[in-house]
Design an enzyme around this catalytic site. Structure first.
Site, mmCIF file in Angstrom:
data_model
loop_
_atom_site.group_PDB
_atom_site.id
_atom_site.type_symbol
_atom_site.label_atom_id
_atom_site.label_comp_id
_atom_site.label_asym_id
_atom_site.label_seq_id
_atom_site.Cartn_x
_atom_site.Cartn_y
_atom_site.Cartn_z
ATOM 1 N N SER A 165 0.851 -1.179 0.000
ATOM 2 C CA SER A 165 0.000 0.000 0.000
ATOM 3 C C SER A 165 0.886 1.227 0.000
ATOM 4 C CB SER A 165 -0.884 0.003 1.250
ATOM 5 O OG SER A 165 -1.528 1.243 1.411
ATOM 6 N N TYR A 177 -1.075 -1.168 10.560
ATOM 7 C CA TYR A 177 -1.248 -1.271 9.111
ATOM 8 C C TYR A 177 -0.075 -0.647 8.373
ATOM 9 C CZ TYR A 177 -3.278 -1.042 4.479
ATOM 10 O OH TYR A 177 -3.487 -1.188 3.131
#
Length: 192
Positions: A165, A177
């Site tokens: 990401s 994350y």
């Protein structure tokens, strides 16, 4: 003069695009691709698209319900298997299952897509366990799946695609994350 240059550039662009679209992979219908995280989202969409193109998709889902929904929406070429990337036993079982299916051909593609984003909050609001939960799925699971299947990928002269990401490279809201996705990028760099 400028119109002529623009027309030539456009023609070259279209010629290049036409050439790229004509290229095909020989024996595509005999190539196997394993995708993790196929219950929903990107993994589910990729499994459907590759199945529609004729590849032999091995779709790893976390739940039986997700696997059943995917089987209904695809051809008989696509096969599903249950995989929990946080369980070494589950990974070992899936590796043996994949080995049975691909045989000496090996694995043409491994797409590590399984991941979670929650809990995400400012670091001060999270506990160590919150970080560990996300890291176990997004990073440690990805590493273990890759290492387990790498011999089959090498045999098939295949590729590993790790879904990361942009949040791995930019400062973000916080939580495991961002840390996990940065780790995925670092692992991909070392694998390359």
């Amino acid at each position: 003069m400028w119109l002529y240059v623009a027309a030539v550039l456009l023609a070259l662009f279209l010629l290049r695009r036409w050439h790229r679209e004509r290229q095909t992979v020989p024996g595509l219908s005999e190539k196997h691709v394993l995708i993790t995280g196929c219950d929903s989202g990107f993994g589910n969409l990729l499994a459907r698209q590759l199945d529609a193109r004729g590849l032999r998709v091995l779709a790893a889902c976390l739940t039986e319900a997700g696997a059943a929904q995917l089987r209904v929406a695809t051809s008989s070429r696509l096969q599903t298997v249950l995989l929990d990337v946080t369980s070494s036993k589950s990974i070992a079982d899936v590796t043996a299952w994949v080995r049975e299916r691909v045989g000496d051909r090996g694995l043409w593609g491994l797409v590590n897509n399984a991941g979670i984003a929650i809990p995400t909050a400012p670091n001060e609001w999270l506990t160590k366990e919150d970080f560990v939960k996300v890291l176990d799925v997004n990073l440690v699971g990805l590493v273990e799946v890759t290492l387990s299947l790498l011999p089959l990928v090498r045999r098939g002269r295949g590729r590993v695609v790790n879904v990361a990401s942009v949040m791995g490279r930019v400062s973000c809201f916080g939580g495991g994350y961002c840390v996990s996705k940065y780790g995925v990028e670092a692992f991909s760099d070392s694998l390359r």
